[in-house]
Scaffold this active site. Structure first.
Site, PDB file in Angstrom:
ATOM      1  CB  VAL A  77      -0.919   0.012   1.248  1.00 30.14           C
ATOM      2  CG1 VAL A  77      -1.732   1.290   1.310  1.00 30.14           C
ATOM      3  CG2 VAL A  77      -1.825  -1.202   1.251  1.00 30.14           C
ATOM      4  CB  CYS A  78       1.029   4.219  -2.191  1.00 30.43           C
ATOM      5  SG  CYS A  78       1.881   5.809  -2.257  1.00 30.43           S
ATOM      6  CB  VAL A  79       3.181   4.894   3.307  1.00 29.65           C
ATOM      7  CG1 VAL A  79       4.335   5.697   2.744  1.00 29.65           C
ATOM      8  CG2 VAL A  79       2.900   5.260   4.740  1.00 29.65           C
TER       9      VAL A  79
END
Length: 128
Positions: A77-79
């Site tokens: 997941v792209c933080v």
């Protein structure tokens, strides 16, 4: 073939995420290699642990968890996208007034570098 799947649609409201999940299942059944699934833009909402569908709806969060546990598929997941959309890990909330994060534990927070690496080692990238 080696695949990376990029999910940019939320868990509910569009069919992007559910179609991506079904595609991932098909890849595994067809003995392809699924390197990882990367959630970006609204796709990060799939990692929201507070997603609880009604009993007569498909539980996509549980489906992603099963895909991760049963097949050892990495779910990145792209933080940055996640924090902009209110999906926050427990470790990242120390400077906020929030007591508990809502980031599902079987997802891994990462940056676009992980996506770039996954693309590099894959034969195909498929976006949903």
């Amino acid at each position: 073939m080696n695949y990376t799947v990029l999910v940019t649609g939320s868990a509910y409201g569009t069919q992007n995420a559910s179609t991506a999940f079904l595609f991932c299942q098909s890849l595994i059944k067809m003995s392809h290699i699924l390197n990882s699934v990367f959630f970006y833009c609204d796709g990060v909402l799939n990692a929201n642990n507070f997603n609880k569908p009604s009993v007569d709806e498909f539980d996509l969060l549980s489906a992603w968890k099963q895909l991760n546990e049963k097949n050892k598929v990495k779910l990145y997941v792209c933080v940055s996208a996640a924090s902009r959309r209110g999906v926050i890990e427990d470790e990242k909330i120390s400077n906020t007034k929030i007591k508990n994060g809502n980031f599902a534990s079987f997802f891994q927070s990462s940056g676009l570098l992980e996506l770039a690496y996954s693309i590099k080692i894959s034969d195909r990238i498929i976006q949903f």
